[in-house]
Design a protein around this motif. Structure first.
Motif, PDB file in Angstrom:
ATOM      1  N   VAL A  34       1.021  -1.245  -0.001  1.00 54.32           N
ATOM      2  CA  VAL A  34       0.075   0.105   0.066  1.00 54.32           C
ATOM      3  C   VAL A  34       0.884   1.055  -0.075  1.00 54.32           C
ATOM      4  O   VAL A  34       1.377   1.578   1.046  1.00 54.32           O
ATOM      5  CB  VAL A  34      -0.909  -0.076   1.177  1.00 54.32           C
ATOM      6  CG1 VAL A  34      -1.861   1.235   1.160  1.00 54.32           C
ATOM      7  CG2 VAL A  34      -1.828  -1.252   1.269  1.00 54.32           C
ATOM      8  N   PRO A  35       1.245   2.003  -1.105  1.00 59.90           N
ATOM      9  CA  PRO A  35       2.066   2.824  -1.272  1.00 59.90           C
ATOM     10  C   PRO A  35       2.269   4.084  -0.447  1.00 59.90           C
ATOM     11  O   PRO A  35       2.998   4.549   0.354  1.00 59.90           O
ATOM     12  CB  PRO A  35       2.241   3.270  -2.540  1.00 59.90           C
ATOM     13  CG  PRO A  35       1.596   2.282  -3.419  1.00 59.90           C
ATOM     14  CD  PRO A  35       0.510   1.565  -2.466  1.00 59.90           C
ATOM     15  N   LEU A  36       0.759   4.368  -0.048  1.00 57.23           N
ATOM     16  CA  LEU A  36       0.540   5.556   0.766  1.00 57.23           C
ATOM     17  C   LEU A  36       0.992   5.276   2.356  1.00 57.23           C
ATOM     18  O   LEU A  36       1.042   6.099   2.935  1.00 57.23           O
ATOM     19  CB  LEU A  36      -1.028   6.211   0.558  1.00 57.23           C
ATOM     20  CG  LEU A  36      -1.056   6.784  -0.775  1.00 57.23           C
ATOM     21  CD1 LEU A  36      -2.586   7.254  -1.005  1.00 57.23           C
ATOM     22  CD2 LEU A  36      -0.247   8.168  -1.133  1.00 57.23           C
ATOM     23  N   ALA A  37       0.933   4.101   2.415  1.00 56.11           N
ATOM     24  CA  ALA A  37       1.194   3.761   3.829  1.00 56.11           C
ATOM     25  C   ALA A  37       2.727   3.437   4.039  1.00 56.11           C
ATOM     26  O   ALA A  37       3.193   3.365   5.036  1.00 56.11           O
ATOM     27  CB  ALA A  37       0.586   2.523   4.209  1.00 56.11           C
ATOM     28  N   ALA A  39       5.154   5.587   3.789  1.00 56.99           N
ATOM     29  CA  ALA A  39       5.997   6.781   3.911  1.00 56.99           C
ATOM     30  C   ALA A  39       6.145   6.830   5.433  1.00 56.99           C
ATOM     31  O   ALA A  39       6.936   7.019   6.287  1.00 56.99           O
ATOM     32  CB  ALA A  39       5.705   7.886   3.130  1.00 56.99           C
ATOM     33  N   ASP A  40       4.721   6.966   6.149  1.00 57.80           N
ATOM     34  CA  ASP A  40       4.368   7.269   7.259  1.00 57.80           C
ATOM     35  C   ASP A  40       3.838   6.085   8.095  1.00 57.80           C
ATOM     36  O   ASP A  40       3.563   6.114   9.368  1.00 57.80           O
ATOM     37  CB  ASP A  40       3.481   8.577   7.596  1.00 57.80           C
ATOM     38  CG  ASP A  40       2.196   8.290   6.722  1.00 57.80           C
ATOM     39  OD1 ASP A  40       1.905   7.021   6.345  1.00 57.80           O
ATOM     40  OD2 ASP A  40       1.558   9.309   6.461  1.00 57.80           O
ATOM     41  N   GLY A  41       3.554   5.109   7.348  1.00 51.94           N
ATOM     42  CA  GLY A  41       3.257   3.802   8.230  1.00 51.94           C
ATOM     43  C   GLY A  41       1.531   3.761   8.190  1.00 51.94           C
ATOM     44  O   GLY A  41       1.329   2.839   8.967  1.00 51.94           O
ATOM     45  N   GLU A  42       0.814   4.431   7.778  1.00 55.23           N
ATOM     46  CA  GLU A  42      -0.505   4.505   8.040  1.00 55.23           C
ATOM     47  C   GLU A  42      -1.376   5.150   6.783  1.00 55.23           C
ATOM     48  O   GLU A  42      -0.597   5.677   6.170  1.00 55.23           O
ATOM     49  CB  GLU A  42      -0.939   5.217   9.543  1.00 55.23           C
ATOM     50  CG  GLU A  42      -0.898   6.724   9.433  1.00 55.23           C
ATOM     51  CD  GLU A  42      -1.315   7.546  10.581  1.00 55.23           C
ATOM     52  OE1 GLU A  42      -1.379   6.725  11.678  1.00 55.23           O
ATOM     53  OE2 GLU A  42      -1.747   8.497  10.784  1.00 55.23           O
ATOM     54  N   ILE A  43      -2.734   4.834   6.729  1.00 55.59           N
ATOM     55  CA  ILE A  43      -3.489   5.670   5.932  1.00 55.59           C
ATOM     56  C   ILE A  43      -4.101   6.424   6.825  1.00 55.59           C
ATOM     57  O   ILE A  43      -5.039   6.133   7.644  1.00 55.59           O
ATOM     58  CB  ILE A  43      -4.353   4.448   5.285  1.00 55.59           C
ATOM     59  CG1 ILE A  43      -3.501   3.606   4.350  1.00 55.59           C
ATOM     60  CG2 ILE A  43      -5.575   5.185   4.442  1.00 55.59           C
ATOM     61  CD1 ILE A  43      -2.768   4.368   3.044  1.00 55.59           C
ATOM     62  N   ASN A  44      -4.343   7.680   6.272  1.00 57.29           N
ATOM     63  CA  ASN A  44      -5.144   8.627   7.001  1.00 57.29           C
ATOM     64  C   ASN A  44      -5.779   9.668   6.147  1.00 57.29           C
ATOM     65  O   ASN A  44      -6.164   9.158   4.768  1.00 57.29           O
ATOM     66  CB  ASN A  44      -4.362   9.533   7.623  1.00 57.29           C
ATOM     67  CG  ASN A  44      -3.053  10.513   6.679  1.00 57.29           C
ATOM     68  OD1 ASN A  44      -3.176  10.454   5.590  1.00 57.29           O
ATOM     69  ND2 ASN A  44      -1.850  10.635   7.292  1.00 57.29           N
ATOM     70  N   GLN A  45      -6.720  10.567   6.344  1.00 59.93           N
ATOM     71  CA  GLN A  45      -7.646  11.117   5.817  1.00 59.93           C
ATOM     72  C   GLN A  45      -7.128  11.908   4.501  1.00 59.93           C
ATOM     73  O   GLN A  45      -7.589  11.803   3.513  1.00 59.93           O
ATOM     74  CB  GLN A  45      -8.168  12.332   6.823  1.00 59.93           C
ATOM     75  CG  GLN A  45      -9.530  13.013   6.093  1.00 59.93           C
ATOM     76  CD  GLN A  45     -10.235  13.945   6.881  1.00 59.93           C
ATOM     77  OE1 GLN A  45      -9.700  13.849   8.076  1.00 59.93           O
ATOM     78  NE2 GLN A  45     -11.000  14.706   6.435  1.00 59.93           N
TER      79      GLN A  45
END
Length: 421
Positions: A34-37, A39-45
């Motif tokens: 999950v690429p967007l997770a 960088a920062d380790g999570e999926i946010n808004q």
């Protein structure tokens, strides 16, 4: 079927389904990404607004009709066929309703979420590849019916007033150089240390940030100042969007109010000043050497003083008109114009001249020589002042002014002008 001794056949039995997967099954499967997770380790808004994808790395033995089945949390997504020429990593989008439906807003915070996939050939599935990521879609403030869209219609609407004009959501020239006041009522529910940021057009106004205190209550009126520098940098706009956002400390999950439109007309635009060509290299004045671009080959209209009007394409277009004015003044000081020698021309721009052009002050005898008046109150020296103006569709703009000493004489008197052939 069954047969009795007499050979009578019974009805057919029910069928049993047998799944058939021909050829070698897909192998070499890797964990999903999950690429967007990453960088920062999570999926946010903010990630949810951009669009969340699960990427499937390349693997072996796939067929065009094989399908990828992704599971997000407990929700199985619609399968997608691999196709004849798939591109890896193969992206599978996670719809926003799935993100929302698999997140428990009542619990809040970062919630571990399963992300897995398998390859289906017919209904025969490969081994499942699974990871766990954190999802945090929590937010502060009132309930947002459009969540995870950050625009929350439940947040109170702000108001803007000019310091001098004091008119709702309008700034006028009277407010130039002054701060603007932004007023709003605190939302509810709210908690201490929640952060309120303010946006003036495209700018985050860090100077106006407000941190909720333990004494604040929903409905309390709050006033913040928008610095003049921010107003000036954003410029005039008849419908400037202004809004505020709220978020928990350290969280990227923002809610913001519905933007208001502010009619901003505080900046008096002053286009770049024109300039003179051919100044005397010794004195920087306009002297006899300034009257010709090439004394050996006079151009049409010379002798005269050449004026450079800069690129106006950011304001005007071909077919628009610019008025250029030369105002000669008597003497090195004072404000005594030589009225008969003033010259103005209306220039209709074309596709070339809208990007800048040269204007010639001439005839010399009528507009330049009058600055030389050795017996008059101004003496031998005068000054030349140049400016242009135009209507931009809304208002008439006047450029900056350029002024220079004019000394059109030598030891023998006024500049010697050779007769025209």
């Amino acid at each position: 079927m069954l047969l009795d001794k007499a050979g009578n056949r019974s009805p057919l039995s029910d069928f049993v389904r047998v799944d058939v997967a021909l050829g070698p099954m897909p192998d070499g499967l890797q964990l999903p990404v999950v690429p967007l997770a990453v960088a920062d380790g999570e999926i946010n808004q903010p990630d949810a607004l951009v669009g969340v994808y699960v990427e499937i790395p390349s693997f072996n033995n796939f067929k065009p009709r094989d399908r990828i089945e992704v599971t997000w949390g407990t929700k199985v997504l619609d399968t997608e066929e691999i196709g004849v020429s798939p591109t890896f990593p193969f992206p599978i989008r996670v719809p926003s309703p799935v993100l929302v439906g698999q997140y428990d807003l009542q619990v809040g915070g970062a919630q571990p979420t399963n992300v897995s996939y398998r390859i289906l050939r017919g209904s025969v599935g490969s081994a499942e590849q699974a990871i766990t990521i954190d999802v945090d879609l929590s937010y502060v403030g009132p309930d947002n019916p459009d969540w995870p869209d950050p625009t929350n219609p439940s947040l109170p609407t702000p108001e803007v007033y000019g310091k001098n004009s004091n008119t709702l959501n309008v700034l006028t020239r009277a407010d130039a150089g002054q701060v603007a006041e932004l007023k709003f009522d605190l939302y509810g529910p709210l908690e201490e240390d929640e952060v309120i940021d303010f946006y003036w057009g495209s700018q985050l106004v860090t100077e106006a940030r407000y941190i909720v205190t333990d004494t604040d209550n929903p409905g309390d009126p709050i006033t913040r100042e928008i610095p003049w520098d921010r107003i000036r940098d954003e410029g005039n706009n008849p419908a400037l969007p202004v809004y505020y956002s709220i978020h928990a400390p350290g969280s990227e999950n923002e809610q913001h109010c519905v933007p208001i439109s502010v009619d901003v007309d505080v900046i008096t635009v002053v286009p770049d000043a024109p300039d003179f060509q051919g100044r005397n290299p010794t004195t920087n004045w306009l002297t006899c050497v300034s009257l010709y671009a090439d004394p050996d080959n006079p151009a049409p209209g010379e002798p005269g003083i050449r004026v450079t009007v800069p690129d106006l394409s950011m304001h005007l277009k071909a077919g628009d008109t610019v008025k250029v004015t030369w105002t000669p003044l008597s003497g090195r000081t004072g404000e005594t114009p030589i009225v008969p020698a003033i010259k103005s021309d209306d220039i209709i721009l074309d596709a070339t001249t809208v990007k800048g052009f040269t204007w010639l002050v001439q005839p010399y005898v009528d507009h330049i020589l009058p600055t030389y008046d050795p017996e008059g109150p101004g003496g031998s020296n005068g000054r030349g002042r140049i400016q242009y103006e135009f209507f931009n569709g809304t208002e008439t703009l006047q450029s900056g002014i350029t002024e220079e000493v004019v000394a059109v004489y030598n030891a023998g008197g006024s500049c010697p002008i050779p007769p025209k052939p």
